[in-house]
Design a protein around this motif. Structure first.
Motif, mmCIF file in Angstrom:
data_model
loop_
_atom_site.group_PDB
_atom_site.id
_atom_site.type_symbol
_atom_site.label_atom_id
_atom_site.label_comp_id
_atom_site.label_asym_id
_atom_site.label_seq_id
_atom_site.Cartn_x
_atom_site.Cartn_y
_atom_site.Cartn_z
ATOM 1 N N GLY A 99 0.815 -1.199 0.000
ATOM 2 C CA GLY A 99 0.000 0.000 0.000
ATOM 3 C C GLY A 99 0.847 1.246 0.000
ATOM 4 N N VAL A 100 0.333 2.280 0.684
ATOM 5 C CA VAL A 100 0.997 3.575 0.718
ATOM 6 C C VAL A 100 1.085 4.037 2.176
ATOM 7 C CG1 VAL A 100 0.881 5.965 -0.083
ATOM 8 C CG2 VAL A 100 0.032 4.120 -1.547
ATOM 9 N N ARG A 101 2.205 4.594 2.535
ATOM 10 C CA ARG A 101 2.394 5.094 3.899
ATOM 11 C C ARG A 101 2.804 6.550 3.868
ATOM 12 N NH1 ARG A 101 7.941 4.970 5.739
ATOM 13 N NH2 ARG A 101 9.342 4.085 4.153
ATOM 14 N N TYR A 102 2.616 7.197 5.034
ATOM 15 C CA TYR A 102 3.026 8.588 5.202
ATOM 16 C C TYR A 102 4.484 8.649 5.640
ATOM 17 C CZ TYR A 102 -1.991 9.621 6.002
ATOM 18 O OH TYR A 102 -3.354 9.739 5.904
ATOM 19 N N THR A 103 5.214 9.599 5.080
ATOM 20 C CA THR A 103 6.443 10.083 5.719
ATOM 21 C C THR A 103 6.276 11.598 5.626
ATOM 22 O OG1 THR A 103 7.626 10.012 3.609
ATOM 23 C CG2 THR A 103 7.804 8.072 5.026
ATOM 24 N N ASP A 104 7.214 12.284 5.113
ATOM 25 C CA ASP A 104 6.957 13.694 4.814
ATOM 26 C C ASP A 104 6.254 13.793 3.453
ATOM 27 O OD1 ASP A 104 10.320 14.633 3.706
ATOM 28 O OD2 ASP A 104 9.111 12.834 3.394
ATOM 29 N N HIS A 105 6.109 12.649 2.814
ATOM 30 C CA HIS A 105 5.299 12.529 1.615
ATOM 31 C C HIS A 105 4.792 11.090 1.578
ATOM 32 C CE1 HIS A 105 9.458 11.496 0.587
ATOM 33 N NE2 HIS A 105 8.986 10.683 -0.325
ATOM 34 N N LEU A 106 4.077 10.733 0.561
ATOM 35 C CA LEU A 106 3.531 9.378 0.470
ATOM 36 C C LEU A 106 4.521 8.448 -0.219
ATOM 37 C CD1 LEU A 106 -0.159 10.191 -0.532
ATOM 38 C CD2 LEU A 106 0.780 9.716 1.737
#
Length: 122
Positions: A99-106
């Motif tokens: 999937g997709v996770r948060y950091t300072d961006h996706l």
């Protein structure tokens, strides 16, 4: 950091049932695909079931006996209901989440759990 944790394995008699659960955590924005694979003694890891975009896949060996489903009550959790278990289902079962996770961006993620042991006695 993404963490995938499986639970629910154990020892069961042939013909019995078990439900495995898998949860992914760690700044998750979206889970796009969930899957269970297994690796039995002396065997290569094989895909057992997957769920993606509403579509499911099952290995021929488990069709009609196993059901993969997204947990409606626990976020980012997938279950594998295993019925009519056979000795050949004995294996370590691994969960894979994409999937997709948060950091300072996706960012995309593709993570595996450590596995949970299922042993079916005949």
């Amino acid at each position: 950091q993404v963490l995938v944790v499986e639970s629910g394995g154990g020892l069961v008699q042939a013909g019995g049932s078990l439900t495995l659960s898998c949860t992914v955590s760690g700044s998750i924005f979206r889970v796009d695909a969930m899957a269970w694979s297994r690796q039995g003694p002396g065997n290569q890891r094989e895909l057992v079931a997957s769920l993606s975009g509403g579509s499911t896949y099952y290995a021929e060996s488990v069709k009609g006996r196993f059901t993969i489903s997204r947990d409606n009550t626990a976020k980012n959790t997938v279950n594998l209901q295993m019925n009519s278990l056979k000795s050949e289902d004995t294996a370590t079962y691994y969960c894979n989440m994409k999937g997709v996770r948060y950091t300072d961006h996706l960012l995309d993620f593709d993570s595996w759990g450590q596995g949970t042991q299922v042993t079916v006695s005949s």
